[in-house]
Design a protein around this motif. Structure first.
Motif, mmCIF file in Angstrom:
data_model
loop_
_atom_site.group_PDB
_atom_site.id
_atom_site.type_symbol
_atom_site.label_atom_id
_atom_site.label_comp_id
_atom_site.label_asym_id
_atom_site.label_seq_id
_atom_site.Cartn_x
_atom_site.Cartn_y
_atom_site.Cartn_z
ATOM 1 N N ILE A 30 -30.879 51.491 -28.785
ATOM 2 C CA ILE A 30 -31.285 51.971 -27.457
ATOM 3 C C ILE A 30 -30.065 52.435 -26.670
ATOM 4 O O ILE A 30 -30.078 53.496 -26.033
ATOM 5 C CB ILE A 30 -32.042 50.870 -26.699
ATOM 6 N N GLU A 31 -28.995 51.645 -26.724
ATOM 7 C CA GLU A 31 -27.793 52.022 -25.981
ATOM 8 C C GLU A 31 -27.221 53.336 -26.492
ATOM 9 O O GLU A 31 -26.740 54.166 -25.710
ATOM 10 C CB GLU A 31 -26.748 50.908 -26.083
ATOM 11 N N ALA A 32 -27.292 53.541 -27.813
ATOM 12 C CA ALA A 32 -26.781 54.786 -28.393
ATOM 13 C C ALA A 32 -27.617 55.973 -27.943
ATOM 14 O O ALA A 32 -27.086 57.049 -27.636
ATOM 15 C CB ALA A 32 -26.760 54.688 -29.921
ATOM 16 N N GLN A 33 -28.936 55.786 -27.919
ATOM 17 C CA GLN A 33 -29.821 56.870 -27.522
ATOM 18 C C GLN A 33 -29.704 57.196 -26.030
ATOM 19 O O GLN A 33 -29.888 58.331 -25.624
ATOM 20 C CB GLN A 33 -31.276 56.498 -27.848
ATOM 21 N N GLN A 38 -26.507 59.470 -19.597
ATOM 22 C CA GLN A 38 -25.538 59.019 -18.598
ATOM 23 C C GLN A 38 -24.893 60.222 -17.917
ATOM 24 O O GLN A 38 -24.294 61.071 -18.576
ATOM 25 C CB GLN A 38 -24.462 58.145 -19.247
ATOM 26 N N GLY A 39 -25.000 60.311 -16.620
ATOM 27 C CA GLY A 39 -24.393 61.391 -15.853
ATOM 28 C C GLY A 39 -25.034 62.735 -16.077
ATOM 29 O O GLY A 39 -24.452 63.775 -15.713
#
Length: 305
Positions: A30-33, A38-39
């Protein structure tokens, strides 16, 4: 009565200690996806892409939450059935408990009524005159009805109260104030000597102010009356002399008009009389005499023969 609830299934070591799943694996994916979001800034031209991205994320979030609800339901299913059966047993126990509570409550109410009657009997048996001014309800303490509050202690408190009130009412009587009734009422309202003395002081100060006001009014009235008596005699205003009229030259006529009659001056009379009135009325009378040109003055005292 030896009753004990025993759990047969699951056994003590059969309860679920933890629900294991691929938490760390999912977290990493999930963090990779989510890094690409981000931004990320969307423009007016890519706003449709923003809507698609949000729908994708919301779909994944819903899948996670639905699985949580499913597992929770499966875990609670045996507990919910267990809870219903336990509540059924609790209801069985509550029924006789309620019946016992009613009997205990009835006993306690009966004992309180008996104790109150005993307190009222002690109050009525007192020889103090205070009870004619103060009803028992004004001083009744609900704690007296507690089973742990001894009757001897109640009698001591009542006797001390009656003695205190008798003593302080005697102090008010010794003041010999004309406002004794008002001071007593203030005292009986709060059983405070400070309140009684304050009420008496207030009424005395109010009386003093009223008397001072009346005194000042009387002094002012006397001063006005004295000023009127000391006014010097006013002479009647004399009319200013008028120049003699010039003779009018008339053409002779066959018929001569009768000469006009000269005005007759009215005689002036003197009358002595006495007037009663307030200072304001006497001042008005003086103004009236002046405006009408009437002379006035003091009446001379007749000497005894």
């Amino acid at each position: 009565m030896a009753m004990e609830l025993k759990i047969f299934s699951p056994k003590e070591d059969g309860f679920i200690k933890a629900i294991e799943f691929n938490h760390e694996e999912l977290k990493t994916e999930i963090e990779a996806q989510l890094e690409k979001y981000q931004g990320l800034a969307y423009t007016d031209d890519t706003i449709q892409e923003a809507r698609k991205d949000r729908a994708t994320l919301n779909k994944f979030k819903k899948a996670l939450d639905d699985k949580r609800k499913e597992i929770k339901g499966r875990c609670l299913e045996p507990f919910n059935a267990f809870e219903v059966r336990i509540k059924e047993l609790v209801a069985l126990v509550d029924k006789p408990m309620l019946a016992i509570d009613e009997q205990v409550k009835g006993y306690e109410e009966r004992k309180k009524a008996e104790k109150r009657a005993e307190i009222e009997a002690f109050w009525n048996a007192s020889e103090s005159n205070v009870k004619t001014l103060v009803p028992l309800n004004r001083v009744f303490n609900p704690r007296w009805l507690n089973a742990t509050f001894a009757m001897s202690r109640i009698e001591e408190e009542i006797s001390a109260f009656l003695s205190k009130v008798e003593s302080e009412l005697a102090i008010i009587e010794d003041l010999h104030t004309e406002f004794e009734d008002q001071a007593v009422r203030a005292y009986l309202h709060s059983f405070s000597m400070a309140d009684a003395l304050a009420e008496n002081k207030k009424l005395l100060e109010q009386k003093a102010k009223r008397e001072e006001y009346r005194r000042q009014q009387e002094v002012a009235a006397k001063a006005r009356a004295e000023a009127i008596r000391n006014i010097p005699e006013q002479k009647m205003a004399q009319p200013e002399p008028q120049p003699a009229p010039k003779p009018e030259v008339r053409q002779p006529s066959p018929v001569q008009a009768a000469p006009e009659a000269s005005p007759v001056e009215e005689p002036i009379h003197q009358i002595d009389f006495r007037v009663w009135g307030t200072a304001a009325q006497l001042a008005d009378l003086k103004t009236f005499l002046r405006t009408r040109g009437i002379r006035y003055g003091h009446v001379p005292q007749e000497r005894a023969a």
